[in-house]
Design an enzyme around this catalytic site. Sequence first.
Site, short mmCIF file in Angstrom:
data_model
loop_
_atom_site.label_atom_id
_atom_site.label_comp_id
_atom_site.label_asym_id
_atom_site.label_seq_id
_atom_site.Cartn_x
_atom_site.Cartn_y
_atom_site.Cartn_z
N PRO A 1 -19.01 1.32 -14.50
CA PRO A 1 -19.04 0.27 -15.53
C PRO A 1 -20.21 -0.68 -15.32
CG PRO A 1 -16.80 0.61 -14.72
CD PRO A 1 -17.70 1.41 -13.82
N TYR A 2 -20.53 -0.98 -14.06
CA TYR A 2 -21.72 -1.80 -13.77
C TYR A 2 -22.96 -1.19 -14.41
CZ TYR A 2 -25.85 -3.24 -11.06
OH TYR A 2 -27.11 -3.66 -10.68
N GLY A 3 -23.15 0.12 -14.20
CA GLY A 3 -24.32 0.82 -14.75
C GLY A 3 -24.36 0.72 -16.27
N THR B 1 -23.20 -1.75 -18.05
CA THR B 1 -23.62 -3.11 -18.46
C THR B 1 -25.12 -3.32 -18.21
OG1 THR B 1 -23.02 -4.16 -16.34
CG2 THR B 1 -21.33 -4.13 -18.07
N LYS B 2 -25.65 -2.72 -17.14
CA LYS B 2 -27.10 -2.86 -16.91
C LYS B 2 -27.88 -2.08 -17.97
CE LYS B 2 -28.83 -4.94 -14.04
NZ LYS B 2 -29.15 -6.40 -13.95
#
Length: 333
Positions: A154-156, A158-159
């Site tokens: 999920p981090y990826g 958002t980035k």
Amino acid sequence: MKGSNKVKCVVTGAAGFIGSHLCERLLAEGHQVTGIDAFTVAYARWRKERNLKFLKTLPGFRLIEGDINQLNLGEVLGGQEVVFHLAAQAGVRTSWGENFKLYTNNNVMSTQRLLEAAKEVGISRFIFASSSSLYGDTDDLPAREDSVLRPVSPYGVTKAAGESLTYLYHRNFRLPTVALRFFTVYGPRQRPDMAFYRFIQKGFAGQEIQIYGNGEQSRDFTYVSDIVQANLAALTVEAAGQTYNVGGGARVTVNQVLELLEKIMGVTLKVRYTEGKKGDVRHTQASMDRAEKDLNYSPQVTLEQGLAAEVEWMKELHQEEAAADKDTDMSDY
Ligand code: NAD
Ligand code: UGA
């Protein structure tokens, strides 16, 4: 931004690991720096205060404490020329579940808000801290900037959204953006949730290091001063709207890192292999052709040199913490 001499810069995430190094270098080059940081709870405030200690003594630096999602950005960016946008919620493995809200707020909503303000005030360069995590689990290595993007955390995601937003403000409003995809950054001030910090900390304490998976995963680890150098080059590169990989120049497994650390620290590390973590990619490696050509970028610090510098920094940190009775064993996430 052509032939920039001395410029007025805003650095978001100025109290963080990479942001604080970038501010110091910008000031050393004679630029003026306004730092923004919300001191988010991702890790302890005292660490960020420590990152800022030297900066706060430098003329030409001022800090605005506040959340990008709440600040009056028109006011903050008024009269400024360049934005380095590093503020984010940065850990990969903790971006699941309820935490995702933190990631969308700090990586997507804030980026959109900052871009709107940058467009309104006519910022002449907007540099975005993007991430190798956009590539996901690809076998097509080294990853090129035009490789397929398929983040697995999920981090990826958002980035990737943040990076896409910077591109579309360039495409639609000619905002001169540059996205730099950093590959696993390390060195003094590294975040306490990251691998090297934890390995060194546990190594000194004689405690067990947990390796997620079999340790054969690999990374193109990049020393923080090389990342800073690429940011400076992005100030003057002509190709606005462009994206660049910024890697360390070698792909190394986690097991190889442990071996090297044992040599540098002169200890035998206690290691336990556990289950792999969801969201982690298996391997990363940056194709650097584009950064070499346009940014004249080539990493200067080898893993052995960089790890030794991080070990030295951790020694100092431990001594200070012991004196101040602070808790070093932080697993902040
Ligand atoms: P960090 O957590 O040390 O620094 C980020 C800073 O941003 C923190 O001090 C935090 O308080 C601040 N912040 C977060 N949300 C904010 C908001 N809404 N308003 C104001 N301030 C806010 O992280 P870092 O490792 O220095 O990473 C910096 C940037 O580089 C991030 O964008 C990250 O995604 C990117 N990046 C880091 C790495 C790495 O290996 N460290 C690799 C690729 C990309
Ligand atoms: C890092 C940063 O933390 C992200 O902010 C950044 O976006 C990303 O790099 C990137 O390149 O874009 P990561 O590669 O996971 O993410 O960095 P580390 O935390 O240093 O982990 C490196 C490897 O060590 C991973 O495979 C991880 O699973 C492993 N690890 C980490 C362990 O085995 N044990 C630990 O205690 C910590």
